[in-house]
Design a protein around this motif. Sequence first.
Motif, PDB file in Angstrom:
ATOM      1  N   LEU A 154       0.848  -1.190   0.000  1.00  0.00           N
ATOM      2  CA  LEU A 154       0.000   0.000   0.000  1.00  0.00           C
ATOM      3  C   LEU A 154       0.884   1.241   0.000  1.00  0.00           C
ATOM      4  CD1 LEU A 154      -2.887   1.113   0.093  1.00  0.00           C
ATOM      5  CD2 LEU A 154      -2.708   1.133   2.593  1.00  0.00           C
ATOM      6  N   LEU A 155       0.749   2.054  -1.057  1.00  0.00           N
ATOM      7  CA  LEU A 155       1.529   3.278  -1.189  1.00  0.00           C
ATOM      8  C   LEU A 155       0.744   4.451  -0.628  1.00  0.00           C
ATOM      9  CD1 LEU A 155       2.859   2.825  -4.845  1.00  0.00           C
ATOM     10  CD2 LEU A 155       4.028   2.243  -2.710  1.00  0.00           C
ATOM     11  N   PRO A 156       1.414   5.430  -0.092  1.00  0.00           N
ATOM     12  CA  PRO A 156       0.706   6.638   0.370  1.00  0.00           C
ATOM     13  C   PRO A 156       0.196   7.447  -0.810  1.00  0.00           C
ATOM     14  CG  PRO A 156       3.061   6.896   0.606  1.00  0.00           C
ATOM     15  CD  PRO A 156       2.855   5.457   0.212  1.00  0.00           C
ATOM     16  N   ALA A 157      -0.811   8.256  -0.572  1.00  0.00           N
ATOM     17  CA  ALA A 157      -1.428   9.042  -1.643  1.00  0.00           C
ATOM     18  C   ALA A 157      -0.462  10.045  -2.243  1.00  0.00           C
ATOM     19  CB  ALA A 157      -2.673   9.743  -1.107  1.00  0.00           C
TER      20      ALA A 157
ATOM     21  N   PRO B 216       6.548  10.649 -19.057  1.00  0.00           N
ATOM     22  CA  PRO B 216       6.357   9.794 -20.236  1.00  0.00           C
ATOM     23  C   PRO B 216       5.783   8.443 -19.815  1.00  0.00           C
ATOM     24  CG  PRO B 216       8.677   9.922 -19.661  1.00  0.00           C
ATOM     25  CD  PRO B 216       7.974  10.906 -18.771  1.00  0.00           C
ATOM     26  N   ALA B 217       5.182   7.772 -20.785  1.00  0.00           N
ATOM     27  CA  ALA B 217       4.491   6.524 -20.465  1.00  0.00           C
ATOM     28  C   ALA B 217       5.437   5.462 -19.948  1.00  0.00           C
ATOM     29  CB  ALA B 217       3.752   6.016 -21.693  1.00  0.00           C
ATOM     30  N   ASP B 218       6.697   5.463 -20.379  1.00  0.00           N
ATOM     31  CA  ASP B 218       7.619   4.427 -19.956  1.00  0.00           C
ATOM     32  C   ASP B 218       8.289   4.733 -18.629  1.00  0.00           C
ATOM     33  OD1 ASP B 218       9.062   6.543 -20.828  1.00  0.00           O
ATOM     34  OD2 ASP B 218      10.395   5.424 -22.158  1.00  0.00           O
ATOM     35  N   ALA B 219       7.899   5.824 -17.986  1.00  0.00           N
ATOM     36  CA  ALA B 219       8.528   6.193 -16.709  1.00  0.00           C
ATOM     37  C   ALA B 219       7.594   5.991 -15.529  1.00  0.00           C
ATOM     38  CB  ALA B 219       8.983   7.654 -16.753  1.00  0.00           C
ATOM     39  N   VAL B 220       6.384   5.463 -15.762  1.00  0.00           N
ATOM     40  CA  VAL B 220       5.427   5.319 -14.672  1.00  0.00           C
ATOM     41  C   VAL B 220       4.797   3.932 -14.715  1.00  0.00           C
ATOM     42  CG1 VAL B 220       4.904   7.782 -14.578  1.00  0.00           C
ATOM     43  CG2 VAL B 220       3.549   6.278 -16.064  1.00  0.00           C
ATOM     44  N   TYR B 221       4.306   3.543 -13.548  1.00  0.00           N
ATOM     45  CA  TYR B 221       3.373   2.422 -13.443  1.00  0.00           C
ATOM     46  C   TYR B 221       1.990   3.036 -13.234  1.00  0.00           C
ATOM     47  CZ  TYR B 221       7.511  -0.463 -12.612  1.00  0.00           C
ATOM     48  OH  TYR B 221       8.720  -1.088 -12.731  1.00  0.00           O
ATOM     49  N   PHE B 222       0.996   2.509 -13.937  1.00  0.00           N
ATOM     50  CA  PHE B 222      -0.324   3.136 -13.853  1.00  0.00           C
ATOM     51  C   PHE B 222      -1.417   2.080 -13.835  1.00  0.00           C
ATOM     52  CE2 PHE B 222       0.078   2.271 -18.301  1.00  0.00           C
ATOM     53  CZ  PHE B 222      -1.215   2.083 -18.774  1.00  0.00           C
ATOM     54  N   ASP B 223      -2.561   2.519 -13.390  1.00  0.00           N
ATOM     55  CA  ASP B 223      -3.779   1.726 -13.445  1.00  0.00           C
ATOM     56  C   ASP B 223      -4.947   2.702 -13.485  1.00  0.00           C
ATOM     57  OD1 ASP B 223      -5.404  -0.423 -13.637  1.00  0.00           O
ATOM     58  OD2 ASP B 223      -5.075  -1.196 -11.617  1.00  0.00           O
ATOM     59  N   ALA B 224      -6.140   2.194 -13.750  1.00  0.00           N
ATOM     60  CA  ALA B 224      -7.311   3.063 -13.881  1.00  0.00           C
ATOM     61  C   ALA B 224      -8.525   2.362 -13.311  1.00  0.00           C
ATOM     62  CB  ALA B 224      -7.545   3.428 -15.340  1.00  0.00           C
ATOM     63  N   ARG B 225      -9.519   3.151 -12.968  1.00  0.00           N
ATOM     64  CA  ARG B 225     -10.774   2.628 -12.446  1.00  0.00           C
ATOM     65  C   ARG B 225     -11.918   3.510 -12.920  1.00  0.00           C
ATOM     66  NH1 ARG B 225     -11.867   4.556  -6.258  1.00  0.00           N
ATOM     67  NH2 ARG B 225     -11.195   6.733  -6.486  1.00  0.00           N
ATOM     68  N   VAL B 226     -13.107   2.941 -12.931  1.00  0.00           N
ATOM     69  CA  VAL B 226     -14.314   3.673 -13.298  1.00  0.00           C
ATOM     70  C   VAL B 226     -14.882   4.298 -12.032  1.00  0.00           C
ATOM     71  CG1 VAL B 226     -16.622   3.523 -14.268  1.00  0.00           C
ATOM     72  CG2 VAL B 226     -14.785   2.146 -15.243  1.00  0.00           C
TER      73      VAL B 226
ATOM     74  N   GLY C  81      -6.751   7.517   3.482  1.00  0.00           N
ATOM     75  CA  GLY C  81      -6.005   6.305   3.810  1.00  0.00           C
ATOM     76  C   GLY C  81      -6.671   5.026   3.357  1.00  0.00           C
ATOM     77  N   ARG C  82      -7.761   5.102   2.598  1.00  0.00           N
ATOM     78  CA  ARG C  82      -8.451   3.908   2.110  1.00  0.00           C
ATOM     79  C   ARG C  82      -7.881   3.498   0.755  1.00  0.00           C
ATOM     80  NH1 ARG C  82     -12.716   7.143   3.894  1.00  0.00           N
ATOM     81  NH2 ARG C  82     -13.069   7.763   1.732  1.00  0.00           N
ATOM     82  N   PRO C  83      -7.660   2.209   0.498  1.00  0.00           N
ATOM     83  CA  PRO C  83      -7.136   1.764  -0.805  1.00  0.00           C
ATOM     84  C   PRO C  83      -8.116   2.096  -1.923  1.00  0.00           C
ATOM     85  CG  PRO C  83      -6.911   0.042   0.843  1.00  0.00           C
ATOM     86  CD  PRO C  83      -7.775   1.098   1.460  1.00  0.00           C
ATOM     87  N   LEU C  84      -7.574   2.395  -3.108  1.00  0.00           N
ATOM     88  CA  LEU C  84      -8.396   2.743  -4.269  1.00  0.00           C
ATOM     89  C   LEU C  84      -8.820   1.518  -5.085  1.00  0.00           C
ATOM     90  CD1 LEU C  84      -6.529   5.921  -5.586  1.00  0.00           C
ATOM     91  CD2 LEU C  84      -8.572   5.796  -4.159  1.00  0.00           C
ATOM     92  N   GLN C  85      -8.437   0.350  -4.667  1.00  0.00           N
ATOM     93  CA  GLN C  85      -8.772  -0.894  -5.389  1.00  0.00           C
ATOM     94  C   GLN C  85      -8.124  -0.916  -6.767  1.00  0.00           C
ATOM     95  OE1 GLN C  85     -10.199  -3.287  -3.792  1.00  0.00           O
ATOM     96  NE2 GLN C  85     -10.900  -2.116  -2.017  1.00  0.00           N
ATOM     97  N   LEU C  86      -6.854  -0.577  -6.830  1.00  0.00           N
ATOM     98  CA  LEU C  86      -6.078  -0.611  -8.054  1.00  0.00           C
ATOM     99  C   LEU C  86      -4.912  -1.569  -7.871  1.00  0.00           C
ATOM    100  CD1 LEU C  86      -5.938   3.221  -8.831  1.00  0.00           C
ATOM    101  CD2 LEU C  86      -7.469   1.534  -9.864  1.00  0.00           C
ATOM    102  N   ASN C  87      -4.246  -1.851  -8.967  1.00  0.00           N
ATOM    103  CA  ASN C  87      -3.045  -2.700  -8.904  1.00  0.00           C
ATOM    104  C   ASN C  87      -1.991  -2.074  -9.810  1.00  0.00           C
ATOM    105  OD1 ASN C  87      -1.149  -4.673  -8.538  1.00  0.00           O
ATOM    106  ND2 ASN C  87      -2.501  -6.380  -9.101  1.00  0.00           N
ATOM    107  N   LEU C  88      -1.028  -1.439  -9.171  1.00  0.00           N
ATOM    108  CA  LEU C  88       0.029  -0.762  -9.906  1.00  0.00           C
ATOM    109  C   LEU C  88       1.234  -1.650 -10.167  1.00  0.00           C
ATOM    110  CD1 LEU C  88      -0.137   2.566  -7.872  1.00  0.00           C
ATOM    111  CD2 LEU C  88      -0.962   2.214 -10.204  1.00  0.00           C
ATOM    112  N   LEU C  89       1.231  -2.827  -9.618  1.00  0.00           N
ATOM    113  CA  LEU C  89       2.364  -3.725  -9.805  1.00  0.00           C
ATOM    114  C   LEU C  89       2.306  -4.348 -11.199  1.00  0.00           C
ATOM    115  CD1 LEU C  89       4.777  -4.917  -8.205  1.00  0.00           C
ATOM    116  CD2 LEU C  89       3.297  -6.875  -7.666  1.00  0.00           C
TER     117      LEU C  89
END
Length: 388
Positions: A101-104, A137-147, A192-200
């Motif tokens: 769990l990463l901080p915001a 740039p896109a190759d410098a980040v880990y990302f995820d998205a949610r509705v 402090g609540r998880p966003l239900q994403l997976n950045l790994l």
Amino acid sequence: MSALRDSFGRFGARLAPGAGGFFAWWGAALASWLPASWRAVFGLARDRLLLARDGEQLMLRVQTLDGLRELGRVPWPPDADDDALSRLLAPSVAELPRWGLLPASVGLRRRVLLPAAAAERLHDVLAFEIDRQTPFPADAVYFDARVVERRGDGQIQAELVAVPKVALDDALAALGPAASTLAGVDIADEAGRPLQLNLLPAGRRQRAADPSRRWNWMLAVVAVLALAVGLWQILENRNAAADAFEAQVSGHAGDARRVAQQRQQLLDLVEGAAFLERTRVGRPTAIAVVDELSRRLPDGTYLEKLSLEGGQMQLIGFSSEVGELVRQLEGSKLWRSPALSGAVQPDPRTGRDRFTMTAELAIAPEPGKPANARNDDASGDADAQRTR
């Protein structure tokens, strides 16, 4: 998320905007009523162990459908092995999927308005928006998205969350060997609540056995067996129906043959009786023939034998006037074509001549039919006899 919950979300996205949210809510509400053991069996459990490094300590929390539960903080030296958590935690908690769990503060969040059809491939669609929505740039980040929201106008409100690769790699390094046991990395919101994403990244995730996979295979086997049994039963029913129908047809065929034979026998009897009746009515009676003969035969003639057989009359007797017999018998309505048959032989005992005479009995015509139409063949035979 579990495979079942993901399936509900994809199915809802195909139905209509907002349907996926309904199925997610419905699945969560259904799971909240089930015991924890049943949630794990049906793949509805979202329980997971959250790991967050805070200085020299490791903060442990358990997330369930009921919310977050603080387990505590433990010292976490950099040289701790990956089995240290298993020794510290209860078996029921140690077996939960582990998530970082990463901080915001380490992530960047952006809201994007997209068509509802993009919800099914949201990650791929937002991969092209990283350069526009973030300073990285896109190759410098880990990302995820949610509705975030499904609107009634056919669009969705999506949220893109990006974390620099350096920040994520540092957080994983701080966990030490425990980082290799993570099923994913989530990020917390301001509360402090998880966003239900997976950045790994997918290649670095610890794959846990899907609890619903075994049930899916069992249900698939049961469905195949049920289908096979159903098809076999249908085939057996068809064969039984065919055998019953064949037996029924055979029984009816035997009855039909017997009825046909009885009908033919009845027709034969009726026709025979009718023929005998016509023959009896059309031919003269023996009394009438005898009476006619007694009036036509001369006084010097007497009969030894009188035969009426078929349509023929045969006379055998003795007479002193054999030459006059044919003339005496001609002209009768009861017979036709009288003629002597064979040689006339004298009889010394009686002093008369022995003779044999034949004639055709006259047959009365059927009603409505000319008399000569029925006796043509008989007349022809009589003419042939006279010619001989």
